[in-house]
Design a protein around this motif. Structure first.
Motif, short mmCIF file in Angstrom:
data_model
loop_
_atom_site.label_atom_id
_atom_site.label_comp_id
_atom_site.label_asym_id
_atom_site.label_seq_id
_atom_site.Cartn_x
_atom_site.Cartn_y
_atom_site.Cartn_z
N ILE A 122 -2.72 0.82 -7.06
CA ILE A 122 -1.87 1.62 -6.18
C ILE A 122 -0.71 2.21 -6.96
O ILE A 122 -0.45 3.41 -6.90
N LYS A 123 0.01 1.38 -7.70
CA LYS A 123 1.20 1.88 -8.38
C LYS A 123 0.88 2.83 -9.53
O LYS A 123 1.70 3.67 -9.89
N PHE B 171 -4.46 8.18 1.27
CA PHE B 171 -5.42 7.21 0.75
C PHE B 171 -6.83 7.63 1.13
O PHE B 171 -7.05 8.41 2.07
N SER C 69 0.81 -1.21 0.00
CA SER C 69 0.00 0.00 0.00
C SER C 69 0.85 1.26 0.00
O SER C 69 0.47 2.26 -0.62
N HIS D 206 -3.47 12.24 -4.04
CA HIS D 206 -2.79 10.96 -3.90
C HIS D 206 -1.73 10.93 -2.79
O HIS D 206 -1.13 9.87 -2.56
N ASN E 132 -6.41 3.81 -7.98
CA ASN E 132 -7.20 3.01 -7.04
C ASN E 132 -8.47 3.75 -6.63
O ASN E 132 -8.53 4.99 -6.62
N LYS F 113 3.83 3.19 -4.20
CA LYS F 113 3.66 4.58 -4.60
C LYS F 113 4.97 5.35 -4.59
O LYS F 113 5.03 6.49 -5.07
N ASP G 73 -9.78 -0.76 -2.08
CA ASP G 73 -8.62 -1.60 -2.32
C ASP G 73 -8.19 -2.30 -1.03
O ASP G 73 -8.13 -1.69 0.04
N THR H 209 -5.38 -3.29 -0.03
CA THR H 209 -4.06 -2.94 0.52
C THR H 209 -4.18 -1.93 1.65
O THR H 209 -3.84 -2.22 2.80
N PHE H 210 -4.68 -0.75 1.36
CA PHE H 210 -4.78 0.26 2.41
C PHE H 210 -5.90 -0.05 3.39
O PHE H 210 -5.86 0.40 4.54
N GLY I 177 -1.37 -4.95 -6.77
CA GLY I 177 -1.42 -3.52 -6.48
C GLY I 177 -1.39 -2.62 -7.68
O GLY I 177 -0.85 -1.52 -7.61
#
Length: 503
Positions: free
Chosen positions: A91-92, A484, A72, A481, A96, A76, A100, A102-103, A88
């Motif tokens: 994310i990358k 999150f 997460s 960005h 997103n 980035k 998601d 991840t976060f 992800g």
């Protein structure tokens, strides 16, 4: 860290407090309750160990930690280049949405930790059968961990609920968000209380009073209270409890954990007893396929270019370069997974899918499958560089340079000469910290975030990513960005939460 089956007041592992009706179940006489727990010193110790556990993840899963929480933040950043594996992607690429995993797992894990800390702070003071010094130490740990969890959430989501008590009614399950200023104030208060209560020494992996002092310095630095940060960093240095280990790489092999350089690290082990799995997959994630790994991500081209300028007086790459990456050099080597021994770059160059790889945490420590290596959250080298940054921003750049060179000397990197404040600021931000601390959990993204909103020398993250030629830099929207969104899981269940701008 060994998981403990501690059944206590309410369940928070579903993320955030969602509503007590979800948990109404017939009473299980075999489970612990608040009436049968929190009765003695052993219960207090179990409770605080449970408060450390969400550092790994709210569910204790190695996959949740790496493939959700770690990703997460690091996908980035500018020091990592994710492989094209599908992990992800949103994310990358900065595309997103609000749901998601991840976060969301980062949010759930840290609020689970806060919940456990609040349990300790609520119930341990009422335990009668406990040594007073043990009680104070455990309460100090709970204050520290509550501060740490709020600190991490603040730097990932910014607009967060501040939770300092256990829920007592339905309304408490739907808190509002606090101002960042209020959260900073509570973090400071908790750390100061931790600093007062924590012992000088503790079991390996558990925090002590100088851990709280170090984090007070860090939160002051993040708030650009440079004089306050300097005072705390100086106190840690003067304590003589920490030092740089002689060999840079010893911080990441799993063979020298909780060493003299360690200020705070997440405890992992090889324990798989009683249903535990105290390992994580970093060894496989960073290792090239040619050495038996999965190569999920690589050092960015920008980071590699910086590392190639980190040289000894003879012009050779420094020890921290050799300890951080696997690259095209006759002396570069990396461990094969599954106890396969070391391999030189020259041996496998024709089979490599990427020219450069990370090698931190790549040593598997469990009979060749996954690793029990601890994950550093703050090392003494990090503190020295933060101290140097605070000194430089306070106009004391010659003193700052001495601390930068102290860190460089450990890795035999050539000493730096005199620099202006602006030049040393750039050196610290975009060479010393990323080269020394690359891919270490939370550090680079938190740095980029705090510098983006600096009042003294702001650097928009979009500009940094563009200058460092990161893929998808053009998608980064300043003002959105950097943080999150509030996870959909929670905001859909709590009408008192407001979504972050842009989501």
């Amino acid at each position: 860290m060994k998981k403990l089956s501690v059944i206590i007041l309410m369940i928070s592992s579903l993320g955030f407090y969602v509503g007590c009706s979800d948990f109404l179940e017939p009473e299980n006489q075999e489970e612990l309750t608040t009436e049968s727990f929190w009765l003695n010193e052993e219960h207090a110790k179990q409770g605080i160990i449970a408060t450390y556990a969400p550092l790994q993840a709210f569910d204790g899963s190695k996959w949740t930690f790496f493939e959700e929480m770690y990703i997460s933040l690091h996908w980035k950043s500018d020091d990592i280049l994710p492989a094209n594996t599908g992990y992800g992607n949103g994310i990358k690429s900065f595309t997103n949405g609000t749901d998601d995993v991840t976060f969301t797992s980062f949010w759930r894990s840290h609020y689970t930790g806060i919940f456990h800390a609040n349990q300790v702070l609520t119930f341990v003071p009422g335990i009668e059968n406990i040594d007073e010094s043990v009680r104070d130490g455990i309460l100090g740990e709970a204050h520290f961990l509550r501060a740490y969890y709020h600190f991490a959430l603040l730097n990932v989501f910014k607009n967060i609920p501040l939770i300092t008590k256990l829920p007592e009614n339905d309304d408490d399950f739907k808190p509002t968000q606090a101002t960042p200023e209020a959260v900073w104030a509570q973090i400071q208060s908790d750390l100061e209380e931790a600093e007062r209560l924590l012992p000088d020494e503790n079991d390996p992996g558990r925090v002590i009073n100088t851990t709280a002092t170090a984090y007070l310095g860090k939160i002051f630095l993040f708030q650009e209270r440079f004089s306050d940060a300097i005072a705390k960093f100086e106190a840690v240095i003067a304590s003589n409890k920490y030092d740089l280990v002689a060999a840079y790489e010893d911080n990441f092999t799993g063979l020298n954990e909780n060493n003299e350089e360690s200020i705070f690290e997440i405890q992992w082990s090889q324990d798989r007893s009683n249903g535990n799995d105290e390992r994580h997959p970093f060894d496989f994630e960073v290792t090239p396929e040619a050495l038996g790994g999965w190569e999920l991500y690589y050092p960015s081209e920008w980071l590699v270019s910086e590392m190639m300028t980190d040289v000894t007086s003879d012009g050779d790459p420094s020890d921290r370069v050799f300890g951080s990456i696997f690259f095209d050099h006759p002396q570069s080597e990396m461990k094969r997974t599954r106890n396969g021994g070391m391999a030189s770059y020259d041996e496998v160059r024709d089979n490599l899918l990427n020219p450069t790889y990370f090698k931190k945490y790549a040593n598997d420590t469990d009979d060749g499958f996954y690793t029990g290596n601890n994950i550093s959250l703050m090392r003494y080298a990090d503190l020295l560089l933060m101290h140097a940054e605070a000194l430089n921003e306070n106009g004391r750049n010659s003193e700052a340079l001495d601390f930068v060179n102290q860190v460089r000397a450990r890795s035999n990197a050539e000493a730096l000469g005199a620099m202006s404040q602006a030049d040393l600021r750039q050196q610290i931000r975009h060479h010393e910290r990323p080269v020394e601390l690359s891919m270490e959990y939370t550090i680079r993204w938190f740095d980029l975030y705090r510098w983006s909103k600096s009042s003294t020398a702001p650097e928009p993250i979009s500009t940094v990513l563009t200058n460092h030629q990161q893929p998808f830099a053009e998608n980064f929207v300043d003002g959105k960005h950097e943080i999150f969104p509030i996870p959909f899981f929670d905001i859909s269940r709590n009408e008192n939460l407001e979504q972050n701008p842009g989501y």
